[in-house]
Design a protein around this motif. Structure first.
Motif, short mmCIF file in Angstrom:
data_model
loop_
_atom_site.label_atom_id
_atom_site.label_comp_id
_atom_site.label_asym_id
_atom_site.label_seq_id
_atom_site.Cartn_x
_atom_site.Cartn_y
_atom_site.Cartn_z
N ILE A 41 0.90 -1.58 0.14
CA ILE A 41 0.12 -0.05 0.07
C ILE A 41 0.62 1.30 -0.02
N LEU A 42 0.48 2.04 -1.47
CA LEU A 42 1.52 3.31 -1.35
C LEU A 42 0.83 4.24 -0.23
N VAL A 43 1.13 4.86 0.16
CA VAL A 43 0.40 6.16 1.30
C VAL A 43 1.55 7.58 0.02
N VAL A 44 0.84 8.49 0.39
CA VAL A 44 1.05 10.11 0.15
C VAL A 44 2.32 10.07 0.95
N PRO A 45 3.28 11.02 0.19
CA PRO A 45 3.94 10.89 1.70
C PRO A 45 3.39 12.32 2.68
N VAL A 46 3.86 12.57 3.65
CA VAL A 46 3.32 13.12 4.59
C VAL A 46 3.66 14.52 4.31
N ALA A 47 5.05 14.47 3.89
CA ALA A 47 5.88 16.17 3.86
C ALA A 47 6.67 16.57 2.77
N GLN A 48 6.39 17.08 2.12
CA GLN A 48 6.89 17.29 0.15
C GLN A 48 8.82 17.15 0.25
N THR A 49 9.21 17.62 1.43
CA THR A 49 10.42 17.40 1.95
C THR A 49 11.02 16.18 1.94
N ASP A 50 12.11 15.82 2.09
CA ASP A 50 12.86 14.08 2.41
C ASP A 50 14.50 14.63 3.29
N GLY A 51 15.06 13.48 3.52
CA GLY A 51 16.11 13.59 3.48
C GLY A 51 17.11 13.25 2.49
N TRP A 52 18.26 13.75 2.41
CA TRP A 52 18.74 13.29 1.58
C TRP A 52 19.09 12.27 0.60
N MET A 53 18.61 11.38 1.31
CA MET A 53 19.39 10.51 0.50
C MET A 53 18.15 9.85 -0.56
N THR A 54 17.11 10.09 0.16
CA THR A 54 15.47 10.10 -0.57
C THR A 54 15.17 10.42 -1.78
N ARG A 55 16.59 12.09 -2.08
CA ARG A 55 15.73 13.14 -2.61
C ARG A 55 15.74 12.13 -4.05
N ILE A 56 17.10 11.64 -4.42
CA ILE A 56 18.05 10.94 -5.74
C ILE A 56 16.54 9.82 -6.03
N ASN A 57 16.36 9.30 -5.16
CA ASN A 57 14.79 8.30 -5.43
C ASN A 57 13.96 8.89 -6.02
N ARG A 58 13.26 10.09 -5.31
CA ARG A 58 12.51 10.85 -5.70
C ARG A 58 12.13 10.99 -7.84
N SER A 59 13.28 11.51 -7.50
CA SER A 59 13.02 11.46 -8.90
C SER A 59 12.83 10.48 -9.99
N ILE A 60 13.43 9.31 -9.74
CA ILE A 60 13.61 7.97 -10.27
C ILE A 60 11.62 7.69 -9.99
N GLU A 61 10.92 8.14 -8.85
CA GLU A 61 10.00 7.82 -8.56
C GLU A 61 9.10 8.94 -9.11
N ARG A 62 9.64 9.93 -9.45
CA ARG A 62 8.38 10.16 -10.29
C ARG A 62 8.08 10.33 -11.70
N LYS A 63 9.30 9.46 -12.26
CA LYS A 63 8.79 8.91 -14.26
C LYS A 63 8.52 7.96 -13.84
N LEU A 64 8.47 6.73 -12.47
CA LEU A 64 7.93 5.38 -12.32
C LEU A 64 6.27 6.04 -12.50
N LEU A 65 5.88 6.96 -11.33
CA LEU A 65 3.98 7.28 -11.50
C LEU A 65 3.36 8.41 -12.38
N LYS A 66 4.61 8.31 -13.58
CA LYS A 66 3.95 9.12 -14.31
C LYS A 66 3.60 8.57 -15.78
N TRP A 67 4.77 7.34 -15.83
CA TRP A 67 4.44 6.22 -16.30
C TRP A 67 3.74 5.60 -16.65
N PHE A 68 3.12 4.68 -14.61
CA PHE A 68 1.51 4.77 -14.81
C PHE A 68 0.55 5.17 -14.99
N ASP A 69 0.47 6.70 -14.29
CA ASP A 69 -0.55 7.28 -14.40
C ASP A 69 -1.24 7.38 -16.26
N LYS A 70 0.21 7.93 -17.16
CA LYS A 70 0.02 6.87 -18.72
C LYS A 70 -1.26 6.00 -18.63
#
Ligand SMILES: [Mg+2]
Length: 176
Positions: free
Chosen positions: A134-163
């Motif tokens: 179960i995926l939840v919307v992140p509670v905050a719009q910011t992330d720790g530094w480690m997570t920021r890199i993953n988020r850019s890949i994640e955004r591409k995946l989410l867009k692809w799933f959405d499409k």
């Protein structure tokens, strides 16, 4: 291949996940991420609302284990006052910590859901290990530094799933 990143369910927040819904599916245990799933990554302690959510789960006999990639200091300080069991430095998406959490709850994976805010760690890890994710919307719009890199890949995946019409994610088109 990309389907491994696709959650089985998605909710706006963990508060949509109730003992009643879980019981309908014969779910008896929750493996949950901490940062930006339960609270903001930089909030040290649970909110009263979250404390109540844990109590409600416990009152209904639903087991919960926090499985976090964060360090011992962070996870212990958060989970200990709640009396919730936890695994730190879990190295998600590697499956080892999920198996350990199952053993702690004495449950089968079919009886357990994996909840988290990140496709690359929580959802990929849970899916690969055969859990209902179960995926939840992140509670905050910011992330720790480690997570920021993953988020850019994640955004591409989410867009692809959405499409593809696989997942309509309200966060998928937003910036950041
Ligand atoms: Mg997280």
């Amino acid at each position: 291949m990309l389907k491994k990143f696709l959650p089985k369910d998605y909710v706006k927040s963990i508060y949509e996940i109730t003992p009643e819904l879980l019981k309908e599916r014969n779910i008896k245990g929750i493996i949950t991420d901490l940062d930006n799933t339960l609270v903001e990554w930089d909030r040290p302690l649970a909110t009263p609302k979250l404390t109540q959510w844990f109590k409600n789960m416990s009152d209904h006999g639903i087991h919960v284990v926090i499985v976090s990639n964060n360090n011992e200091k962070r996870v212990h300080a958060f989970a200990e006052p709640l009396g919730i069991r936890y695994i730190y430095k879990a190295q998600k998406p590697i499956g080892k910590a999920f198996r350990k959490a199952l053993a702690m709850m004495d449950l089968q994976k079919e009886e357990t859901v994996v909840i988290g805010d990140q496709l690359l760690t929580d959802i990929l890890g849970g899916n690969r290990s055969g859990f209902h994710t179960i995926l939840v919307v992140p509670v905050a719009q910011t992330d720790g530094w480690m997570t920021r890199i993953n988020r850019s890949i994640e955004r591409k995946l989410l867009k692809w799933f959405d499409k593809k019409g696989l997942l309509h994610w309200e966060g998928s088109s937003s910036g950041k």
